[in-house]
Design an enzyme around this catalytic site. Structure first.
Site, PDB file in Angstrom:
ATOM      1  N   CYS A  21      39.976   7.815  14.988  1.00  0.00           N
ATOM      2  CA  CYS A  21      40.668   9.070  14.677  1.00  0.00           C
ATOM      3  C   CYS A  21      41.273   9.051  13.280  1.00  0.00           C
ATOM      4  O   CYS A  21      41.710  10.094  12.785  1.00  0.00           O
ATOM      5  CB  CYS A  21      41.751   9.355  15.714  1.00  0.00           C
ATOM      6  N   HIS A  72      41.000  18.451  17.463  1.00  0.00           N
ATOM      7  CA  HIS A  72      40.913  17.047  17.067  1.00  0.00           C
ATOM      8  C   HIS A  72      39.473  16.524  17.087  1.00  0.00           C
ATOM      9  O   HIS A  72      39.135  15.642  17.860  1.00  0.00           O
ATOM     10  CB  HIS A  72      41.817  16.213  17.987  1.00  0.00           C
TER      11      HIS A  72
END
Lengths: 389, 389
Positions: A86, A333
């Site tokens: 991420c 995301h």
């Protein structure tokens, strides 16, 4: 080391883009950023491309950046494919910053792009779990909502942080997302809706989680000394710090926290303290993690994140606006795109281009915190960036 | 930009390591390099880790470097996972060089590690094909022996290069490999054996190909100004150039060749010409590709690579020793480890530590050429590095 400026940013709307390929998404973000920077694309002499999941989900490994950038019209320059789960977007930004800072080139591109919707949700979830150490956490079956849930449970027990305070983060971020045309979720939610939504991993409910999504975001960086050639609104990189999990005993309550350690180094590098920060994008993969992160960023003392949020400090018109974009929970995301979407938001805020969610007055200094993966009980990779006008 | 030196290198023996994990291989190479450099491991303040196939083959994506380096004892430093197919090792070297050159740190680690033996050969072959653009070459079913075969066929037609000359490269490289304790193949082969071995993609026969393999290689880089603190034998990075395929029409015979373009930039950066090169490691994923690569590196005029090899120039005791390690065909080619194994060999040669395959007298200047992937008819990523004493 040369000083570096961000002269343009761009992103796609995050969402469920079943009809767009990885190339489509990457090309769009790159060209929007080029338009924003107002540069001749041939001036880009280095590119770092972050992508985390295309190998497993789409069968494209190895030269992902080349395939995307060739499709966008770029070749004959160094292209480095980077990955840090991420935090891949932050890693691409850091790599492009290094290329300009070391004098390799005057103008560099950082791109983060991800396509999580691959027609097989189980495969997408499996791929996301590969952002842990697959010999340990991964194969034990733990996933990120569970990891965050344990951190939040500890915070509740230690400091009395409430479910209501955690829900307030989701409410605020969904409100901000409703003002952001790039956000995956544009709907407002109430505290009751958040708390009554399906329990995912206690205390994390469905409306606190970040969604599966597709998207891309990009930034154009250039040497400070030539930034004036391109823009009247350069945003300077006061600090960009990348870090990985320290080797500590995860059962040791005094073990250093990676977000805190990395942020302190960024503050020191920038010569800027947390009191100077006027806008922040933090990594709320589960919305309530924002409470932990603002403490680590020293916006409030440890343990006081809950009341700090409850008092409205983190709202767009609060003393410390956090996740004006909607954050991961509402803006979305798409793994490797997130770090650069955070950069986009802070750049827009510092340039006064954030539209309905603009912080007033236009902030001078912003911070980005972007974590990736999990290893040995700690976030595996962490990027913290401080930008200033 | 600061000048950078290589102060230590290390690698595993390349081979079929069914009983060793990615972590085992990476840990071994890192610690051998640290021992070679004679540094305190805590001095390493940046790491770039190249791996190309673990996502698809081993189910470990995203934070591969963190999992390997944590197992080796490292955390709390920036770790960048990089990828560029067979040039991933070069990319890790380039990234570590940038970190030192820009002043981020004094000492950096570059690691390349690959495990192709995953218990499923068909999956390994499929994964290797993902080093092409999967929307085009990849899904058409072309694989690297076929790509190289087409290039070699064109060279045969255009310049009269012979199968015998091509076989001589494999013979020479297997001879060199027989002298290299790190090589996957230690056996000599004859021209007849090479030409009579199974045809893979005409004119490439089995004994001209590089084998499937597992392995790791690492280098420790440091700022020239502090190199004296660690070693009496620093090897300086005179140039490190990373490039990607230019956008050209592959049917245009005058289209620029990426190896040539990248090498010319490296020579220019280093202020060193091809006539100064005394040892070279070039990317012979299929042994006869060495003939093409030495032309692109300007060791001989275009089209004269075949006779140049036939005259013995590229032997260890020739005028231009090439692939003293055995090259990809004999030392082996665990994708992301290859670029750093090439660096290892040239560093050993320049330090006079190459044992039975040492070039005499000890060379002053060496070059490394490392290509990766294929896109639009051209090598997708190219690293060329010039090292000197």
């Amino acid at each position: 080391m040369r000083e570096v400026a961000v002269i343009g940013v761009g992103m796609t709307k995050f969402g469920k883009w079943l009809d767009k390929s990885l190339k489509d998404l990457g090309r769009e973000a790159v060209w929007v950023a080029i338009d924003h920077a107002g540069i001749d694309p041939r001036d880009i002499q280095y590119a770092a491309v972050g992508n985390s999941m295309a190998g497993i989900l789409l069968g494209q490994e190895s030269i992902r950046g080349q395939t995307i950038l060739r499709d966008a019209g770029f070749g004959g320059i160094p292209i480095v494919n980077v990955e840090n789960a991420c935090a891949s977007g932050s890693t691409a930004f850091f790599s492009a910053w290094m290329a300009v800072a070391c004098g390799l080139c005057d103008v560099a591109l950082a791109l983060g792009v991800e396509k999580l919707f691959c027609g097989n949700t189980a495969l997408s979830i499996k791929a996301l779990s590969t952002a842990t150490d697959m010999d340990f956490e991964g194969r034990m079956g733990i996933s990120f909502p569970g990891i965050y849930a344990m951190r939040l449970k500890r915070h509740m027990q230690k400091y009395g942080t409430t479910r209501h305070q955690m829900a307030l983060v989701a409410v605020k971020n969904h409100h901000n997302g409703s003002l952001n045309p790039y956000a995956q979720y544009r709907n407002e939610v109430t505290v009751e809706e958040v708390l009554n939504s399906r329990m995912i991993a206690d205390p994390v409910t469905l409306l606190m989680t970040s969604p599966m999504g597709d998207g891309a975001a990009a930034a154009i960086l250039c040497a400070k000394e030539v930034a004036g050639r391109y823009t009247t609104k350069p945003i300077y990189v006061a600090a960009t710090v990348l870090n990985s999990a320290p080797i500590t005993d995860p059962t040791d309550p005094k073990a250093p926290n990676i977000t805190k350690v990395t942020a302190m180094k960024a503050y020191e590098t920038a010569g800027i303290g947390p009191e100077d920060i006027e806008v922040a994008e933090v990594h709320d993969a589960m919305a309530p993690a924002e409470i932990l992160n603002i403490e680590h960023l020293q916006f409030c003392p440890e343990g006081e994140g809950g009341p700090f949020v409850e008092a409205g400090n983190t709202a767009i018109n609060g003393s410390k606006p956090v996740n004006t974009s909607g954050g991961l929970a509402a803006r979305g995301h798409p793994v490797a795109a997130t770090g650069l979407a955070q950069i986009c938001e802070v750049v827009w805020q510092l340039r006064g281009e954030a539209g309905a969610r603009q912080v007033d007055p236009v902030p001078q200094v912003g911070i980005i915190q972007n974590g990736g993966g999990s290893i040995g009980g700690e976030t595996a990779s962490m990027g913290v960036h401080i930008l200033k006008r």
